[in-house]
Scaffold this motif. Structure first.
Motif, PDB file in Angstrom:
ATOM      1  N   ARG A  11       0.814  -1.220   0.000  1.00  0.00           N
ATOM      2  CA  ARG A  11       0.000   0.000   0.000  1.00  0.00           C
ATOM      3  C   ARG A  11       0.854   1.278   0.000  1.00  0.00           C
ATOM      4  O   ARG A  11       0.348   2.360  -0.338  1.00  0.00           O
ATOM      5  CB  ARG A  11      -0.950   0.010   1.195  1.00  0.00           C
ATOM      6  CG  ARG A  11      -0.280   0.048   2.553  1.00  0.00           C
ATOM      7  CD  ARG A  11      -1.346   0.168   3.649  1.00  0.00           C
ATOM      8  NE  ARG A  11      -0.757   0.169   4.978  1.00  0.00           N
ATOM      9  CZ  ARG A  11      -0.525  -0.910   5.703  1.00  0.00           C
ATOM     10  NH1 ARG A  11      -0.835  -2.107   5.212  1.00  0.00           N
ATOM     11  NH2 ARG A  11       0.004  -0.821   6.906  1.00  0.00           N
ATOM     12  N   ALA A  14       0.931   3.187  -3.222  1.00  0.00           N
ATOM     13  CA  ALA A  14      -0.295   3.841  -3.682  1.00  0.00           C
ATOM     14  C   ALA A  14      -0.104   5.323  -3.916  1.00  0.00           C
ATOM     15  O   ALA A  14      -0.526   5.865  -4.939  1.00  0.00           O
ATOM     16  CB  ALA A  14      -1.423   3.595  -2.667  1.00  0.00           C
ATOM     17  N   PHE A  18       0.935   4.922  -7.705  1.00  0.00           N
ATOM     18  CA  PHE A  18      -0.435   4.712  -8.163  1.00  0.00           C
ATOM     19  C   PHE A  18      -1.202   6.025  -8.325  1.00  0.00           C
ATOM     20  O   PHE A  18      -1.927   6.198  -9.303  1.00  0.00           O
ATOM     21  CB  PHE A  18      -1.188   3.787  -7.210  1.00  0.00           C
ATOM     22  CG  PHE A  18      -0.708   2.359  -7.229  1.00  0.00           C
ATOM     23  CD1 PHE A  18       0.217   1.916  -8.170  1.00  0.00           C
ATOM     24  CD2 PHE A  18      -1.178   1.438  -6.313  1.00  0.00           C
ATOM     25  CE1 PHE A  18       0.661   0.604  -8.195  1.00  0.00           C
ATOM     26  CE2 PHE A  18      -0.741   0.117  -6.323  1.00  0.00           C
ATOM     27  CZ  PHE A  18       0.184  -0.288  -7.260  1.00  0.00           C
ATOM     28  N   ARG A 136       2.374  -8.432  -8.192  1.00  0.00           N
ATOM     29  CA  ARG A 136       1.139  -7.852  -7.674  1.00  0.00           C
ATOM     30  C   ARG A 136       1.118  -6.337  -7.879  1.00  0.00           C
ATOM     31  O   ARG A 136       0.085  -5.750  -8.203  1.00  0.00           O
ATOM     32  CB  ARG A 136       0.999  -8.186  -6.182  1.00  0.00           C
ATOM     33  CG  ARG A 136       0.452  -9.569  -5.901  1.00  0.00           C
ATOM     34  CD  ARG A 136       0.559  -9.925  -4.440  1.00  0.00           C
ATOM     35  NE  ARG A 136       1.932 -10.305  -4.085  1.00  0.00           N
ATOM     36  CZ  ARG A 136       2.320 -10.621  -2.857  1.00  0.00           C
ATOM     37  NH1 ARG A 136       1.448 -10.579  -1.863  1.00  0.00           N
ATOM     38  NH2 ARG A 136       3.563 -10.968  -2.614  1.00  0.00           N
ATOM     39  N   ALA A 137       2.277  -5.718  -7.686  1.00  0.00           N
ATOM     40  CA  ALA A 137       2.338  -4.267  -7.854  1.00  0.00           C
ATOM     41  C   ALA A 137       2.087  -3.861  -9.304  1.00  0.00           C
ATOM     42  O   ALA A 137       1.346  -2.912  -9.583  1.00  0.00           O
ATOM     43  CB  ALA A 137       3.696  -3.747  -7.391  1.00  0.00           C
ATOM     44  N   SER A 139       0.476  -5.634 -11.601  1.00  0.00           N
ATOM     45  CA  SER A 139      -0.914  -5.931 -11.915  1.00  0.00           C
ATOM     46  C   SER A 139      -1.829  -4.828 -11.398  1.00  0.00           C
ATOM     47  O   SER A 139      -2.737  -4.370 -12.104  1.00  0.00           O
ATOM     48  CB  SER A 139      -1.304  -7.279 -11.313  1.00  0.00           C
ATOM     49  OG  SER A 139      -2.667  -7.546 -11.523  1.00  0.00           O
ATOM     50  N   SER A 140      -1.572  -4.385 -10.185  1.00  0.00           N
ATOM     51  CA  SER A 140      -2.374  -3.299  -9.611  1.00  0.00           C
ATOM     52  C   SER A 140      -2.175  -2.010 -10.396  1.00  0.00           C
ATOM     53  O   SER A 140      -3.118  -1.246 -10.604  1.00  0.00           O
ATOM     54  CB  SER A 140      -1.991  -3.080  -8.148  1.00  0.00           C
ATOM     55  OG  SER A 140      -2.214  -4.245  -7.391  1.00  0.00           O
ATOM     56  N   GLY A 143      -4.325  -2.036 -13.386  1.00  0.00           N
ATOM     57  CA  GLY A 143      -5.703  -1.736 -13.020  1.00  0.00           C
ATOM     58  C   GLY A 143      -5.916  -0.256 -12.777  1.00  0.00           C
ATOM     59  O   GLY A 143      -6.946   0.318 -13.167  1.00  0.00           O
ATOM     60  N   VAL A 144      -4.935   0.390 -12.139  1.00  0.00           N
ATOM     61  CA  VAL A 144      -5.031   1.837 -11.885  1.00  0.00           C
ATOM     62  C   VAL A 144      -5.075   2.599 -13.200  1.00  0.00           C
ATOM     63  O   VAL A 144      -5.868   3.540 -13.377  1.00  0.00           O
ATOM     64  CB  VAL A 144      -3.838   2.304 -11.026  1.00  0.00           C
ATOM     65  CG1 VAL A 144      -3.741   3.825 -10.997  1.00  0.00           C
ATOM     66  CG2 VAL A 144      -3.980   1.768  -9.600  1.00  0.00           C
ATOM     67  N   TYR A 284      -8.384  -8.158 -14.358  1.00  0.00           N
ATOM     68  CA  TYR A 284      -7.937  -9.218 -13.445  1.00  0.00           C
ATOM     69  C   TYR A 284      -8.273 -10.595 -14.013  1.00  0.00           C
ATOM     70  O   TYR A 284      -7.482 -11.534 -13.926  1.00  0.00           O
ATOM     71  CB  TYR A 284      -8.586  -9.039 -12.075  1.00  0.00           C
ATOM     72  CG  TYR A 284      -8.120 -10.061 -11.062  1.00  0.00           C
ATOM     73  CD1 TYR A 284      -6.860  -9.955 -10.477  1.00  0.00           C
ATOM     74  CD2 TYR A 284      -8.931 -11.142 -10.707  1.00  0.00           C
ATOM     75  CE1 TYR A 284      -6.427 -10.896  -9.551  1.00  0.00           C
ATOM     76  CE2 TYR A 284      -8.504 -12.079  -9.781  1.00  0.00           C
ATOM     77  CZ  TYR A 284      -7.258 -11.953  -9.198  1.00  0.00           C
ATOM     78  OH  TYR A 284      -6.822 -12.877  -8.287  1.00  0.00           O
TER      79      TYR A 284
END
Length: 422
Positions: A11, A14, A18, A136-137, A139-140, A143-144, A284
């Motif tokens: 997080r 973020a 992000f 994971r970072a 992939s996130s 998505g962002v 996802y």
């Protein structure tokens, strides 16, 4: 201390990555659907409007090579910051442009800024996110980015409705990119937030982080990598170029088609926003399909859907229900593109030699961006010479060819466990 040993919480990325990415992508999402309409209002023909819309992709291609040098010299954080400020200059120029030429200059500058921002963002993740968190970072992060591309058109629609002029939507990106730069400026030093990253000393005596070295290698090793890995890049690089071509043509053709059938700027932005939401919902699921059943099960259906959608669209321009068909095909294209979310990055990672992946990935990304930049220009040429319907049909045919090549080459290089490198 190694990167995997440094204290880290996902997080914590973020705010530092992000949030700037979300703001930047919201700005892009706001302007891309309305560029053809703005160009048309300034006196451009349909074909010229297509060329101007394509310049954001051409700017990204041109910016691919110097972006690595910039990131390696001034660092990931400052590169993102200056790229956001360059985007502000470009989009402000577009917002006040009195003619199509000035608009084109502004759009091209946005493309240059996008190339630098994207590579700097990737390098930042490489430097500060430990390996065990990186998938994971990333992939996130994808998505962002997609979240921004569907939020932006809704903001653009609201601004156009309130002001009555499509050019006002450019100020959404001005505010977003300025906000992105300010966010990066006021944040504490990344070393304080994530711990001091390991660095290496280059042959010329410079200290570089892992991300800065990756950015430098991606750019400086471009030609050598193309020569060294020509067989793989000829096949899989070509498929990457075709996937990029279909995606960029979709981004350019849908707003251009809306102009040609008389859809208002506000409605165009709303439609693009809705289909962006559909894409966002699938990012996802695409990763799940790739990991469980193989890359081919997202890549091939995605390209078949994109190609078929363009072919169907080509026969609807003069129908009484042209607007209904436009919305329906836009949704099909969104579903198809969403199904292929992350496919280019995933294939690139699969193919890259494990001992020195950066130069190969730079060459692979360059070929993909070449397709991304060239296809909309070719589409605009076909529109000028014949019609936008023929352009759509041609793009659809290219998409089906791309699906066949993916079906042919993915099992050979990836899904059967064979790799092109030892």
């Amino acid at each position: 201390m190694t990167s995997d040993e440094r204290p880290f919480q996902l997080r914590s990325v973020a705010v530092s990555v992000f949030l700037p990415t979300l703001l930047f992508s919201i700005g892009e999402g706001a302007i891309i659907p309305i560029i053809p309409a703005v160009a048309g209002n300034l006196g451009a023909t349909l074909a010229v409007a297509g060329v101007i819309s394509s310049l954001i992709m051409l700017g990204e291609l041109v910016g691919d090579v110097p972006s690595g040098w910039i990131v390696s010299r001034i660092g990931e954080r400052f590169a993102m910051m200056w790229a956001a400020l360059l985007a502000v200059v470009g989009v402000a120029t577009a917002a006040i442009s009195p003619n199509p030429f000035v608009l084109a200059v502004g759009i091209f500058c946005i493309g240059l800024a996008t190339a630098v921002f994207g590579l700097a963002r990737h390098a930042f993740m490489t430097t500060y996110v430990p390996m065990r968190y990186r998938a994971r970072a990333l992939s996130s992060l994808g998505g962002v980015f997609r979240a921004g591309t569907f939020i932006g058109p809704f903001l653009a629609a609201g601004v156009i409705h309130l002001t009555g002029t499509s050019q006002a939507a450019f100020w959404v990106m001005v505010i977003c990119c300025a906000g992105s730069a300010v966010t990066l400026l006021v944040l504490p030093d990344p070393a304080e937030m994530f711990g001091r990253p390991p660095s290496t000393r280059t042959v010329d005596g410079e200290e570089r982080t892992e991300g800065e070295e990756l950015a430098s290698e991606e750019s400086s090793g471009l030609i050598a990598s193309i020569r060294a890995h020509g067989a793989v890049l000829t096949r899989m690089g070509t498929t990457a170029a075709l996937v990029g071509a279909l995606r960029s043509c979709r981004a350019v053709l849908l707003p251009l088609w809306a102009v040609s059938i008389g859809v208002s700027e506000t409605d165009t932005a709303l439609i693009i926003g809705v289909v962006g939401a559909v894409e966002f919902a699938l990012f996802y699921a695409s990763g799940q399909v790739m990991d469980r059943w193989g890359r081919i099960w997202t890549a091939v259906p995605s390209m078949i859907g994109l190609g078929s959608g363009f072919i169907v669209l080509a026969f609807t321009h003069d129908l009484d229900e042209a607007r209904v068909w436009f919305i329906a095909v836009a949704l099909v294209l969104a579903l198809s593109n969403g199904l292929g979310s992350g496919i280019l990055m995933t294939l690139g990672s699969d193919l890259a030699p494990p001992d020195r992946p950066a130069p190969f990935l730079g060459a692979y990304r360059f070929l993909g961006d070449a397709g991304t930049a060239a296809a909309p220009l070719a589409m605009s040429g076909i529109t000028a010479a014949a019609s936008i319907s023929l352009a759509a049909g041609t793009i659809g045919g290219v998409g089906l060819i791309g699906a066949f090549l993916l079906f042919r080459f993915i099992p050979r290089f990836i899904d059967r466990g064979t790799r092109p490198f030892p």
